[in-house]
Design a protein around this motif. Structure first.
Motif, short mmCIF file in Angstrom:
data_model
loop_
_atom_site.label_atom_id
_atom_site.label_comp_id
_atom_site.label_asym_id
_atom_site.label_seq_id
_atom_site.Cartn_x
_atom_site.Cartn_y
_atom_site.Cartn_z
N ALA A 101 101.77 76.32 54.40
CA ALA A 101 101.19 76.28 55.74
C ALA A 101 100.27 75.07 55.85
O ALA A 101 99.51 74.76 54.95
CB ALA A 101 100.42 77.56 56.02
N THR A 102 100.41 74.36 56.95
CA THR A 102 99.51 73.22 57.19
C THR A 102 98.46 73.63 58.21
O THR A 102 98.73 74.33 59.17
CB THR A 102 100.31 72.02 57.72
N THR A 103 97.23 73.22 57.97
CA THR A 103 96.15 73.58 58.87
C THR A 103 95.46 72.38 59.42
O THR A 103 95.56 71.30 59.02
CB THR A 103 95.10 74.48 58.20
#
Length: 53
Positions: free
Chosen positions: A51-53
């Motif tokens: 997951a990229t935040t």
């Protein structure tokens, strides 16, 4: 196509593989195994992307 057809194709591919270079030989032998029904192709799923935040 019947089973005899696939067995004949496997024999022909193995004959060709005997004269091929190592890289092509392995690929041809894998193909011959598929013609013989010895090898089932399966897909290995990729792990989920982080997951990229």
């Amino acid at each position: 196509m019947n089973e005899d057809y696939y067995k004949q194709r496997a024999r022909e591919v193995r004959d060709i593989a005997a004269k091929a270079d190592p890289f092509i030989k392995q690929r041809l032998l894998d193909l011959a195994d598929r013609y013989d029904g010895k090898r089932k192709t399966s897909v290995t799923p990729l792990p989920p992307a982080p997951a990229t935040t």
